[in-house]
Structures are given as C-alpha cells and as structure tokens.
Write a protein that holds these residues in place. Sequence first.
Motif: not given
Length: 133
Positions: A75-84
């Motif tokens: 879900a994090v990757k789907d929202k923003d690829r730079d978020a961890k």
Amino acid sequence: MIARLHRDERGIIVPFFLKLILSLAIIGIATVETTAVIFARFQAQDIAETAANVAAGSIQSNGSIRDARRAARQAVKDKDRDAKLASPFVVHRDGRVTVTVRVPASTLVIQHIGFLDGFTVARGRAVGRPSPV
C-alpha cells in the motif's frame, strides 16, 4: 555643482535592483522549500493511514502478521514509490495496527545541506482499526 551631483548618483539604481532581485529569489526558494517539506508531511500521514487500514484489514481477514506487513508495504509503494514502511510496525491484541511511514521531501536545496537532512524526511504514524463485523 549640478554636473558633479549627477555624476555621484550614477550607479545607484543597478545595485539596488540587483539586491532586490537577489532578495526576491532567496524568498522564493525558501517558500518553495518550505512548501515541499510541508507537503511531504501531509503525504506521509495520508500514506500511513492508508497502510494502517490495509494492514488491519489483512489481520482481520487472515490473522497473519507477515501478510499484514506485506500488504502495508505494498500500500505504501502504491501511494508513493519513494516512501518507506518504517519501524515500528505494531499489531495490537485487539486487531489494531500501528504503522510508521517515512517520505523524503523533494527539495531543491535543503536535501543537499548535511545538517538539514532531518527536515527533508517526513514521518507519518497512524493506527488502523479492523472494520466492525
């Protein structure tokens, strides 16, 4: 006397406008940098809430903490690829899930200044609750 007065005033306008333009450029860059950091903080919180709710739903459906973490990470990757997805990832006994997310701010200048690095990473923390049955 008048000729000498005019000769003394030459060169006053150009330095004034250069200082004005430089000041406006510095204010503009500072505004853009601050806006990028604030936007990253809102985005981190939004991503954390989404990931926490997805993880809580996964815990409720199959009870696997590993699957919940994997669903939150996706879900994090789907929202923003730079978020961890950061630590801690906590699953409470009542089915709630606490998620922490880190999002780097896209800045022009601040990210290149070493002692200001802490300002360029936004953190969001949220608690997801299972839906009522």
